[in-house]
Write a protein that holds these residues in place. Structure first.
Motif, PDB file in Angstrom:
ATOM      1  N   GLN A 155      13.791  48.898  73.526  1.00 45.84           N
ATOM      2  CA  GLN A 155      14.237  49.521  72.289  1.00 45.84           C
ATOM      3  C   GLN A 155      13.992  48.502  71.163  1.00 45.84           C
ATOM      4  OE1 GLN A 155      14.998  52.353  70.214  1.00 45.84           O
ATOM      5  NE2 GLN A 155      16.223  52.892  72.016  1.00 45.84           N
ATOM      6  N   CYS A 156      13.035  48.774  70.298  1.00 47.57           N
ATOM      7  CA  CYS A 156      12.707  47.853  69.215  1.00 47.57           C
ATOM      8  C   CYS A 156      13.233  48.404  67.888  1.00 47.57           C
ATOM      9  CB  CYS A 156      11.194  47.644  69.121  1.00 47.57           C
ATOM     10  SG  CYS A 156      10.466  46.885  70.594  1.00 47.57           S
ATOM     11  N   LEU A 157      13.638  47.506  67.017  1.00 46.87           N
ATOM     12  CA  LEU A 157      14.133  47.889  65.695  1.00 46.87           C
ATOM     13  C   LEU A 157      12.947  47.894  64.747  1.00 46.87           C
ATOM     14  CD1 LEU A 157      17.351  45.687  65.752  1.00 46.87           C
ATOM     15  CD2 LEU A 157      17.147  48.127  66.249  1.00 46.87           C
ATOM     16  N   ARG A 158      12.483  49.063  64.402  1.00 47.92           N
ATOM     17  CA  ARG A 158      11.276  49.184  63.593  1.00 47.92           C
ATOM     18  C   ARG A 158      11.606  48.978  62.116  1.00 47.92           C
ATOM     19  NH1 ARG A 158       9.018  54.840  65.854  1.00 47.92           N
ATOM     20  NH2 ARG A 158       6.910  53.991  65.745  1.00 47.92           N
ATOM     21  N   GLN A 159      10.603  48.542  61.368  1.00 47.13           N
ATOM     22  CA  GLN A 159      10.795  48.256  59.944  1.00 47.13           C
ATOM     23  C   GLN A 159       9.911  49.146  59.079  1.00 47.13           C
ATOM     24  OE1 GLN A 159       9.932  44.231  58.758  1.00 47.13           O
ATOM     25  NE2 GLN A 159      10.811  44.492  56.727  1.00 47.13           N
ATOM     26  N   ARG A 160      10.529  49.765  58.084  1.00 45.95           N
ATOM     27  CA  ARG A 160       9.794  50.589  57.121  1.00 45.95           C
ATOM     28  C   ARG A 160       9.436  49.724  55.913  1.00 45.95           C
ATOM     29  NH1 ARG A 160       7.663  55.393  58.028  1.00 45.95           N
ATOM     30  NH2 ARG A 160       9.632  56.118  58.936  1.00 45.95           N
ATOM     31  N   LEU A 161       8.141  49.639  55.600  1.00 43.21           N
ATOM     32  CA  LEU A 161       7.677  48.857  54.458  1.00 43.21           C
ATOM     33  C   LEU A 161       7.921  49.617  53.152  1.00 43.21           C
ATOM     34  CD1 LEU A 161       4.333  47.548  55.956  1.00 43.21           C
ATOM     35  CD2 LEU A 161       6.467  46.280  55.689  1.00 43.21           C
ATOM     36  N   PRO A 162       7.959  48.920  52.006  1.00 45.40           N
ATOM     37  CA  PRO A 162       8.228  49.582  50.724  1.00 45.40           C
ATOM     38  C   PRO A 162       7.276  50.731  50.414  1.00 45.40           C
ATOM     39  CG  PRO A 162       8.425  47.221  50.478  1.00 45.40           C
ATOM     40  CD  PRO A 162       7.890  47.447  51.852  1.00 45.40           C
ATOM     41  N   GLY A 163       6.033  50.634  50.885  1.00 43.28           N
ATOM     42  CA  GLY A 163       5.075  51.690  50.614  1.00 43.28           C
ATOM     43  C   GLY A 163       5.248  52.913  51.499  1.00 43.28           C
ATOM     44  N   GLY A 164       6.148  52.829  52.483  1.00 38.55           N
ATOM     45  CA  GLY A 164       6.415  53.964  53.353  1.00 38.55           C
ATOM     46  C   GLY A 164       5.912  53.797  54.769  1.00 38.55           C
ATOM     47  N   LYS A 165       4.933  52.905  54.997  1.00 37.20           N
ATOM     48  CA  LYS A 165       4.402  52.699  56.341  1.00 37.20           C
ATOM     49  C   LYS A 165       5.354  51.834  57.165  1.00 37.20           C
ATOM     50  CE  LYS A 165      -0.497  52.959  55.013  1.00 37.20           C
ATOM     51  NZ  LYS A 165      -1.797  52.238  55.020  1.00 37.20           N
ATOM     52  N   ARG A 166       5.251  51.971  58.487  1.00 34.33           N
ATOM     53  CA  ARG A 166       6.012  51.100  59.374  1.00 34.33           C
ATOM     54  C   ARG A 166       5.241  49.806  59.610  1.00 34.33           C
ATOM     55  NH1 ARG A 166       8.087  55.795  62.257  1.00 34.33           N
ATOM     56  NH2 ARG A 166       6.210  55.807  63.547  1.00 34.33           N
ATOM     57  N   TYR A 167       5.989  48.705  59.668  1.00 27.85           N
ATOM     58  CA  TYR A 167       5.375  47.395  59.868  1.00 27.85           C
ATOM     59  C   TYR A 167       4.921  47.247  61.321  1.00 27.85           C
ATOM     60  CZ  TYR A 167       4.937  42.346  60.336  1.00 27.85           C
ATOM     61  OH  TYR A 167       4.473  41.080  60.597  1.00 27.85           O
ATOM     62  N   ARG A 168       3.699  46.808  61.495  1.00 33.68           N
ATOM     63  CA  ARG A 168       3.152  46.530  62.817  1.00 33.68           C
ATOM     64  C   ARG A 168       3.458  45.079  63.177  1.00 33.68           C
ATOM     65  NH1 ARG A 168      -0.928  49.917  64.657  1.00 33.68           N
ATOM     66  NH2 ARG A 168      -2.136  48.181  65.487  1.00 33.68           N
ATOM     67  N   TRP A 169       4.138  44.865  64.296  1.00 32.48           N
ATOM     68  CA  TRP A 169       4.482  43.517  64.720  1.00 32.48           C
ATOM     69  C   TRP A 169       3.210  42.769  65.103  1.00 32.48           C
ATOM     70  CZ3 TRP A 169       9.548  43.606  68.126  1.00 32.48           C
ATOM     71  CH2 TRP A 169      10.555  44.271  67.416  1.00 32.48           C
ATOM     72  N   GLU A 170       3.088  41.528  64.632  1.00 33.99           N
ATOM     73  CA  GLU A 170       1.881  40.738  64.840  1.00 33.99           C
ATOM     74  C   GLU A 170       2.201  39.496  65.679  1.00 33.99           C
ATOM     75  OE1 GLU A 170       0.516  39.893  60.916  1.00 33.99           O
ATOM     76  OE2 GLU A 170      -0.080  41.963  60.496  1.00 33.99           O
ATOM     77  N   PHE A 171       1.433  39.330  66.749  1.00 33.34           N
ATOM     78  CA  PHE A 171       1.621  38.197  67.644  1.00 33.34           C
ATOM     79  C   PHE A 171       0.289  37.467  67.835  1.00 33.34           C
ATOM     80  CE2 PHE A 171       4.803  41.378  68.873  1.00 33.34           C
ATOM     81  CZ  PHE A 171       5.972  40.614  68.824  1.00 33.34           C
ATOM     82  N   HIS A 172       0.392  36.148  68.082  1.00 32.72           N
ATOM     83  CA  HIS A 172      -0.806  35.318  68.280  1.00 32.72           C
ATOM     84  C   HIS A 172      -0.539  34.326  69.412  1.00 32.72           C
ATOM     85  CE1 HIS A 172      -2.323  36.583  64.250  1.00 32.72           C
ATOM     86  NE2 HIS A 172      -1.032  36.580  63.961  1.00 32.72           N
ATOM     87  N   GLN A 173      -1.526  34.153  70.262  1.00 32.33           N
ATOM     88  CA  GLN A 173      -1.426  33.131  71.306  1.00 32.33           C
ATOM     89  C   GLN A 173      -2.816  32.726  71.768  1.00 32.33           C
ATOM     90  OE1 GLN A 173      -0.322  33.788  75.570  1.00 32.33           O
ATOM     91  NE2 GLN A 173       1.577  32.729  75.007  1.00 32.33           N
ATOM     92  N   ARG A 174      -3.145  31.442  71.594  1.00 30.33           N
ATOM     93  CA  ARG A 174      -4.417  30.876  72.047  1.00 30.33           C
ATOM     94  C   ARG A 174      -5.614  31.737  71.655  1.00 30.33           C
ATOM     95  NH1 ARG A 174      -0.987  29.556  76.382  1.00 30.33           N
ATOM     96  NH2 ARG A 174      -1.617  31.391  77.568  1.00 30.33           N
ATOM     97  N   GLY A 175      -5.687  32.097  70.400  1.00 30.13           N
ATOM     98  CA  GLY A 175      -6.810  32.864  69.895  1.00 30.13           C
ATOM     99  C   GLY A 175      -6.702  34.364  70.084  1.00 30.13           C
ATOM    100  N   GLN A 176      -5.727  34.815  70.842  1.00 31.95           N
ATOM    101  CA  GLN A 176      -5.538  36.248  71.055  1.00 31.95           C
ATOM    102  C   GLN A 176      -4.558  36.792  70.022  1.00 31.95           C
ATOM    103  OE1 GLN A 176      -4.074  37.301  74.927  1.00 31.95           O
ATOM    104  NE2 GLN A 176      -4.137  39.502  74.530  1.00 31.95           N
ATOM    105  N   GLU A 177      -4.948  37.859  69.345  1.00 35.12           N
ATOM    106  CA  GLU A 177      -4.108  38.466  68.323  1.00 35.12           C
ATOM    107  C   GLU A 177      -3.738  39.887  68.732  1.00 35.12           C
ATOM    108  OE1 GLU A 177      -5.891  38.266  64.492  1.00 35.12           O
ATOM    109  OE2 GLU A 177      -6.229  36.098  64.568  1.00 35.12           O
ATOM    110  N   VAL A 178      -2.461  40.221  68.535  1.00 36.04           N
ATOM    111  CA  VAL A 178      -1.970  41.553  68.871  1.00 36.04           C
ATOM    112  C   VAL A 178      -1.173  42.085  67.692  1.00 36.04           C
ATOM    113  CG1 VAL A 178      -0.516  42.919  70.412  1.00 36.04           C
ATOM    114  CG2 VAL A 178      -1.809  40.968  71.318  1.00 36.04           C
TER     115      VAL A 178
END
Length: 261
Positions: A155-178
């Motif tokens: 269960q993740c707590l999603r975030q609504r950006l000011p423009g109306g879109k939901r924020y996509r969580w960004e992760f990085h590890q050893r050159g891999q981006e998600v």
């Protein structure tokens, strides 16, 4: 000190009225570079009249995120107001990124990755990072995620950006981006509320570390996926180099540089 000419005074009035070098230059029928040159000469004359730096006057308008304005209030504003009591600060905390020139602001404050490339930027804070956090009770009932893909079972707590879109969580590890639109039945548009919701066991939040720092120290929150959360460029004060930089903004920039060392 030579007196300003009538043409210089007209240029000054046009910039003051329209708060835009482009519109003022078009109205006067001159290039923006010529107008900038005129304004620099006027600015020097006005500073000669003002004398000591502490006698700076006028209004300084700055736009930034809530966290950015909070940092400015804590780290810079008290000293600035004491040193320059004649300058009125107009600080606007706004979630969405705005055109500071078009909206009549002297400067903006944003994360380094969000600063427009045509702006001059001055570092305001060290590098920072976003963290995925959850309460001990939540993690006692759910296996902690080890990779971003594991969030699909949480269960993740999603975030609504000011423009109306939901924020996509960004992760990085050893050159891999998600970057992922995480699952969850609760969406919020305020970072502090997300921290509080996570503390109440409602799910995993993804927030700037500063917002969660106290709760992490006190054990009310626990960080997960830390290996996937490297530092990113911190907050920067930025302004346009294509228009006149008022003396009050130059004074603020100097103070920011003093603070950042």
């Amino acid at each position: 000190m030579s007196k300003p000419t009538l043409a210089e005074l007209r240029a000054f009035m046009a910039v003051a009225e329209h708060r835009s070098f482009r519109r003022a230059a078009d109205l006067l029928g001159i290039t923006r570079s010529s107008l900038s040159h005129i304004m620099r000469g006027l600015d020097a004359a006005l500073e000669d009249v003002a004398g000591e730096p502490g006698r700076l006057t006028g209004e300084l308008r700055i736009n930034g995120s809530e966290g950015a304005i909070r940092l400015l209030l804590r780290e810079i504003v008290p000293q600035f107001m004491a040193r320059y009591p004649g300058v009125a600060l107009d600080l606007v905390a706004e979630g969405k990124l705005v055109d500071i020139v078009g909206e009549g602001f002297d400067a903006g404050i944003r994360l380094g990755e969000a600063v427009p490339r045509d702006m001059i930027a001055v570092r305001l804070s060290p590098d920072m990072r976003f963290l995925a956090v959850a309460s001990p009770d939540y993690l006692a009932a759910h296996t902690a995620p080890e990779t971003p893909d594991d969030l699909a079972r949480h269960q993740c707590l999603r975030q609504r950006l000011p423009g109306g879109k939901r924020y996509r969580w960004e992760f990085h590890q050893r050159g891999q981006e998600v970057a992922m639109d995480v699952p969850g039945s609760l969406t919020l548009d305020n970072t502090q509320l997300m921290v509080e919701a996570a503390q109440n066991g409602l799910g995993i939040a993804y927030v700037p570390e500063d917002y969660a720092q106290a709760a992490l120290k006190e054990g009310r929150l626990i960080a997960v996926l830390e290996d996937w959360c490297p530092p990113i460029p911190g907050l920067f004060l930025y302004f346009s180099g294509n228009r006149h930089v008022p003396a009050s903004l130059r004074a603020l920039i100097e103070m920011v540089r003093e603070k950042s060392g």
